[in-house]
Design a protein around this motif. Structure first.
Motif, short mmCIF file in Angstrom:
data_model
loop_
_atom_site.label_atom_id
_atom_site.label_comp_id
_atom_site.label_asym_id
_atom_site.label_seq_id
_atom_site.Cartn_x
_atom_site.Cartn_y
_atom_site.Cartn_z
N TYR A 74 0.84 -1.21 0.00
CA TYR A 74 0.00 0.00 0.00
C TYR A 74 0.87 1.25 0.00
CZ TYR A 74 -3.46 3.37 1.82
OH TYR A 74 -4.28 4.45 2.00
N ILE A 75 0.44 2.25 -0.75
CA ILE A 75 1.10 3.55 -0.70
C ILE A 75 0.06 4.63 -1.00
CG2 ILE A 75 1.82 3.48 -3.14
CD1 ILE A 75 4.36 5.03 -2.25
N HIS A 76 0.14 5.70 -0.27
CA HIS A 76 -0.65 6.87 -0.67
C HIS A 76 0.15 8.14 -0.44
CE1 HIS A 76 -2.52 7.67 3.51
NE2 HIS A 76 -1.91 8.78 3.18
N ILE A 77 -0.12 9.11 -1.28
CA ILE A 77 0.55 10.41 -1.26
C ILE A 77 -0.53 11.47 -1.25
CG2 ILE A 77 2.20 11.92 -2.44
CD1 ILE A 77 3.22 9.41 -3.91
N ASN A 78 -0.44 12.41 -0.32
CA ASN A 78 -1.45 13.47 -0.28
C ASN A 78 -0.79 14.84 -0.11
OD1 ASN A 78 -0.94 12.12 2.27
ND2 ASN A 78 -2.41 13.51 3.22
N PRO A 79 -0.43 15.49 -1.23
CA PRO A 79 0.13 16.84 -1.17
C PRO A 79 -0.97 17.91 -1.08
CG PRO A 79 0.19 16.02 -3.41
CD PRO A 79 -0.38 14.93 -2.57
N GLU A 80 -0.61 19.05 -0.51
CA GLU A 80 -1.53 20.19 -0.43
C GLU A 80 -0.74 21.47 -0.69
OE1 GLU A 80 -4.24 22.30 3.01
OE2 GLU A 80 -4.41 20.12 2.75
N TRP A 81 -1.31 22.33 -1.52
CA TRP A 81 -0.62 23.55 -1.96
C TRP A 81 -1.56 24.75 -1.81
CZ3 TRP A 81 -0.11 25.23 -7.71
CH2 TRP A 81 0.66 26.41 -7.78
N ARG A 82 -1.19 25.68 -0.96
CA ARG A 82 -1.93 26.94 -0.86
C ARG A 82 -1.30 27.90 -1.86
NH1 ARG A 82 -5.65 29.13 2.24
NH2 ARG A 82 -5.70 27.31 3.65
N TYR A 83 -1.87 27.97 -3.05
CA TYR A 83 -1.24 28.71 -4.14
C TYR A 83 -1.61 30.18 -4.17
CZ TYR A 83 -5.68 27.75 -6.58
OH TYR A 83 -7.01 27.66 -6.93
N SER A 84 -2.53 30.61 -3.30
CA SER A 84 -2.82 32.03 -3.15
C SER A 84 -3.40 32.24 -1.76
CB SER A 84 -3.79 32.53 -4.23
OG SER A 84 -5.11 32.12 -3.95
N ARG A 85 -3.63 33.49 -1.43
CA ARG A 85 -4.14 33.81 -0.09
C ARG A 85 -5.52 33.21 0.12
NH1 ARG A 85 -7.47 37.63 1.70
NH2 ARG A 85 -7.56 38.57 -0.39
N ILE A 86 -6.28 33.03 -0.94
CA ILE A 86 -7.67 32.59 -0.81
C ILE A 86 -7.91 31.19 -1.38
CG2 ILE A 86 -8.53 34.96 -0.86
CD1 ILE A 86 -9.35 34.44 -3.80
N SER A 87 -6.87 30.54 -1.90
CA SER A 87 -7.09 29.28 -2.60
C SER A 87 -6.10 28.21 -2.16
CB SER A 87 -6.97 29.48 -4.12
OG SER A 87 -7.79 30.53 -4.56
N LYS A 88 -6.57 26.97 -2.19
CA LYS A 88 -5.67 25.84 -1.94
C LYS A 88 -6.09 24.65 -2.78
CE LYS A 88 -7.97 24.01 2.22
NZ LYS A 88 -7.77 23.65 3.65
N LEU A 89 -5.10 23.84 -3.10
CA LEU A 89 -5.29 22.67 -3.94
C LEU A 89 -4.70 21.46 -3.21
CD1 LEU A 89 -6.12 21.68 -6.88
CD2 LEU A 89 -3.70 21.98 -7.46
N LYS A 90 -5.47 20.39 -3.13
CA LYS A 90 -4.94 19.17 -2.52
C LYS A 90 -5.29 17.98 -3.40
CE LYS A 90 -8.74 18.34 0.77
NZ LYS A 90 -9.06 18.15 2.19
N SER A 91 -4.49 16.93 -3.26
CA SER A 91 -4.71 15.76 -4.09
C SER A 91 -4.39 14.50 -3.30
CB SER A 91 -3.87 15.83 -5.36
OG SER A 91 -2.49 15.90 -5.05
N LEU A 92 -4.79 13.38 -3.87
CA LEU A 92 -4.55 12.07 -3.26
C LEU A 92 -4.21 11.09 -4.37
CD1 LEU A 92 -4.77 10.08 -0.78
CD2 LEU A 92 -7.12 9.68 -1.53
N ILE A 93 -3.13 10.37 -4.17
CA ILE A 93 -2.78 9.25 -5.04
C ILE A 93 -2.62 8.02 -4.15
CG2 ILE A 93 -1.12 8.33 -6.70
CD1 ILE A 93 -0.30 11.22 -7.29
N LEU A 94 -3.39 6.99 -4.44
CA LEU A 94 -3.41 5.80 -3.60
C LEU A 94 -3.30 4.56 -4.48
CD1 LEU A 94 -5.98 5.13 -0.74
CD2 LEU A 94 -5.57 3.40 -2.48
N PHE A 95 -2.44 3.64 -4.09
CA PHE A 95 -2.35 2.35 -4.78
C PHE A 95 -2.31 1.25 -3.74
CE2 PHE A 95 0.30 -1.22 -6.33
CZ PHE A 95 -0.55 -1.66 -7.34
N SER A 96 -3.12 0.21 -3.97
CA SER A 96 -3.15 -0.92 -3.06
C SER A 96 -3.16 -2.21 -3.87
CB SER A 96 -4.40 -0.86 -2.17
OG SER A 96 -4.37 -1.85 -1.17
#
Length: 680
Positions: free
Chosen positions: A212-234
């Motif tokens: 199992y592996i998962h990666i969850n990055p999060e990026w606050r790319y502006s004062r009012i916005s953020k982007l997050k993601s998930l990559i999971l493999f099992s």
């Protein structure tokens, strides 16, 4: 109940002593995010339980089962290592394998496919920070379900940099390894979790492995916005030993069914899950959130009756806009949103020739489409009174295309258009720390693709969606700076066209509607900090927890007309114990040691709709001793634990309505585990 009242009275009489203890000794107030915005659990007008990180760590790291079963109203089973079943308030009725009729999300991303099936066994328990369980139909904002909703919260970066590792082992040549990395920057954070598990299992033909592996990055790319993601493999595989008759279970519980060994029965599932979510705060009062989810599963199952291959893929979108006004006459929040999902399944069944694919029996292309729009309103009408209301408008359809033995034109099955699922809830807090709540909600759940087209059988065009209304009344009590917390609820759930599973003589499954069910229950969850933390004592802290479930679940109208008319009306609901009582005690000891012990009582369980066979009641005793160094920079620790210390012979994950009366899947007898943890 009398014992609970006495404990509360004792604590009230000692309130003067308690007020002298520093605030640091009090338990943290639990917050949940189930209804979009974070709010104190005490005031939420719904039945929600939280499985915390501490609860997960108090149990074996190899399985979610013991930790999840501490929640009243929730039952998780494991037929063999890796073969999970999960139910909320009796929804196990239609889930002989896997998880159906319960909607599951990992963070903001949809784990459940468009037809209602969830591969919960793919998740590594060590990758989970907490789990929120919403009990009862929650279709007003989460779409089709009549069981409930599970929200899995993965670990995220807390410190600027942290690395954690663990190694564990146990009985039956079980080995578990985990490695986690978290990095927190000013505008960017990332978490990476990797884990592996292998076990030979207690029974013959029951070995399992998972990578199992998962990666969850999060990026606050502006004062009012953020982007997050998930990559999971099992990558999960587990052998299936098959059910035993009562005589076989009593004589040799660790044995496997002979045909399961001959046919080399097992399951292999390789799944990718990926998602991306964007949040924008348009103003102080207005924000927008949108998330995309995609998944791909390669499923292979040489079983006793056949050899099944499935190629599954799903796409999902969830988005909503939220308006919040705290300066109005009464603070309120409104969400308007949409969720849509499509699942495609290419399914082929073959003869199982001793674990090898033989001649093809069937081939089909199946598609499920679900979409719903929802609206949700919550308001604090006064300091004491809060209200919530919501509604979703649902559309569900399936399409079928036979590929083998004969090709056919595509057929489509649409369920009722614009199926409404409303919910209304209210909470009233007459005194600080005391909250009363009530709710009314409607559930709707169409059959899954596996119920429409079970292995080796023709497509079932007659099965109907199940639907029903749930009403509940409850209270929450928090006392002595939250050192006493009690949550109790009574519910009455009327379900129509309940879906149940049967087995043909050739051991293929079929599903039918069982008329009406009458499901009434009491659920209680109590936590008491008997001794607040104090460094100077030998027993530094002492915490008691109790979870009690009392059910009266019946088939109200159930005429079964297959191989002769039978009337099961009034029978107990299959697979549901009438009482479950789980109690635990946890203490902190000198030299940074801790000790945890838990007792689980589960009453007898009806194993078929006719109520002619029951699994006997059982008592389980689990314990764990742990030590953790006081170093903040280089934390190091170890743990040793034991499950089923009373050496109880019992079945966990019974095969309901099984052919040949092979109901029983024996759980492990007394067994042990240990491990080391490292950190930076």
């Amino acid at each position: 109940m009398k014992k609970i009242v006495l404990v509360l009275l004792f604590l009230v009489l000692h309130q003067a002593y308690s007020q002298q203890v520093a605030d640091s000794s009090s338990l943290k107030e639990v917050h949940v995010k189930a209804y979009f915005t974070e709010q104190p659990l005490l005031r939420v007008p719904s039945s929600i339980s939280v499985i915390s990180s501490a609860t997960l760590q108090d149990h074996s790291p190899f399985s979610l089962v013991p930790a999840v079963n501490t929640v009243p109203g929730v039952r998780m089973e494991e037929r063999s290592p890796g073969s999970y079943r999960f139910s909320i308030r009796g929804s196990l009725l239609r889930s002989p394998f896997g998880v159906r009729n319960v909607k599951i999300y990992v963070d903001d991303f949809i784990l459940t496919d468009a037809s209602g099936n969830s591969y919960l066994n793919l998740i590594d328990p060590r990758s989970t920070s907490s789990i929120e369980v919403l009990k009862g139909p929650e279709g007003s904002i989460y779409g089709a379900n009549t069981g409930g909703v599970v929200l899995i919260r993965p670990f995220t970066a807390q410190d600027s940099l942290s690395v954690n590792a663990s190694l564990g082992g146990g009985s039956y040549n079980t080995f578990n390894q985990n490695l986690s990395f978290y990095k927190q920057g000013r505008n960017f954070s990332i978490g990476v979790h990797e884990g592996s598990l292998r076990s030979e299992g207690y029974r013959q033909q029951s070995s399992a492995s998972r990578k199992y592996i998962h990666i969850n990055p999060e990026w606050r790319y502006s004062r009012i916005s953020k982007l997050k993601s998930l990559i999971l493999f099992s990558d999960l595989s587990y052998q299936t030993p098959g059910g035993l008759t009562l005589a076989q279970f009593n004589a040799s519980p660790d044995s496997a069914r002979r045909q399961a060994i001959i046919q080399k029965a097992e399951v292999s599932n390789k799944t990718w899950l990926a998602g991306m979510a964007n949040e924008v705060a348009i103003s102080d009062r207005l924000k927008h959130i949108i998330s995309f989810t995609a998944s791909k599963s390669d499923f292979e199952n040489p079983a006793v009756a056949n050899y099944e291959l499935r190629d599954e893929s799903s796409l999902g979108l969830r988005t909503y806009i939220e308006y919040s006004n705290k300066q109005f006459y009464f603070p309120f929040t409104i969400q308007l949103g949409f969720e849509g999902q499509k699942t495609k399944m290419l399914k082929n069944n073959f003869v199982n020739d001793a674990g090898a694919m033989g001649n093809q029996q069937q081939g089909a292309d199946l598609n499920a489409n679900q979409r719903f729009g929802f609206a949700h309103f919550s308001a604090a009408v006064s300091k004491q009174l809060s209200v919530e209301t919501g509604v979703s408008i649902n559309r569900f359809s399936y399409s079928y295309l036979s590929l083998f033995p004969e090709s056919s034109a595509e057929l489509e099955r649409r369920f009722k258009k614009n199926e409404l699922m409303p919910r209304f809830a209210v909470s009233y807090m007459p005194l600080p720390g005391l909250n009363f709540r009530g709710s009314v909600s409607r559930g709707f759940s169409p059959p899954s693709l596996e119920e429409v087209n079970p292995s080796g059988t023709a497509i079932n065009t007659n099965i109907q969606a199940e639907k029903g209304w749930s009403r509940e009344l409850g209270l929450r009590l928090s006392m002595l700076r939250n050192r006493v917390y009690w949550d109790a609820v009574y519910f009455d759930y009327k379900l129509n066209d309940a879906i149940v599973r049967g087995v043909n003589p050739n051991e293929t499954d079929y599903y039918v509607n069982a008329g009406k069910t009458d499901q009434r229950g009491l659920e209680s969850e109590l936590s008491v900090q008997l001794l607040p933390f104090a460094q100077s004592r030998i027993i530094k802290s002492l915490q008691l927890k109790n979870s009690t479930t009392i059910y009266r679940f019946r088939f109200k109208e159930y005429l079964f007309n297959r191989n002769g008319l039978k009337d099961y009306s009034g029978n107990k609901l299959t697979g549901v114990p009438a009482q479950t009582i789980i109690s635990s005690l946890k203490t902190s000891l000198p030299a940074d040691f801790s000790f945890f012990i838990q007792h689980n009582y589960t009453s007898e369980i009806p194993l078929n709709d006719a109520n002619s066979t029951f699994a006997k009641s059982y008592h389980l005793l689990n314990a764990r001793v742990a030590w953790k160094s006081g170093s903040r920079k280089f934390p190091f620790g170890f743990y040793v634990g034991g499950d089923n210390l009373l050496n109880e012979s019992y079945s966990l994950g019974n095969d309901l309505n099984a052919a040949g009366d092979r109901f029983f899947n024996a759980a492990a007898l007394r067994n042990y585990y240990f491990g080391l943890t490292f950190g930076y």
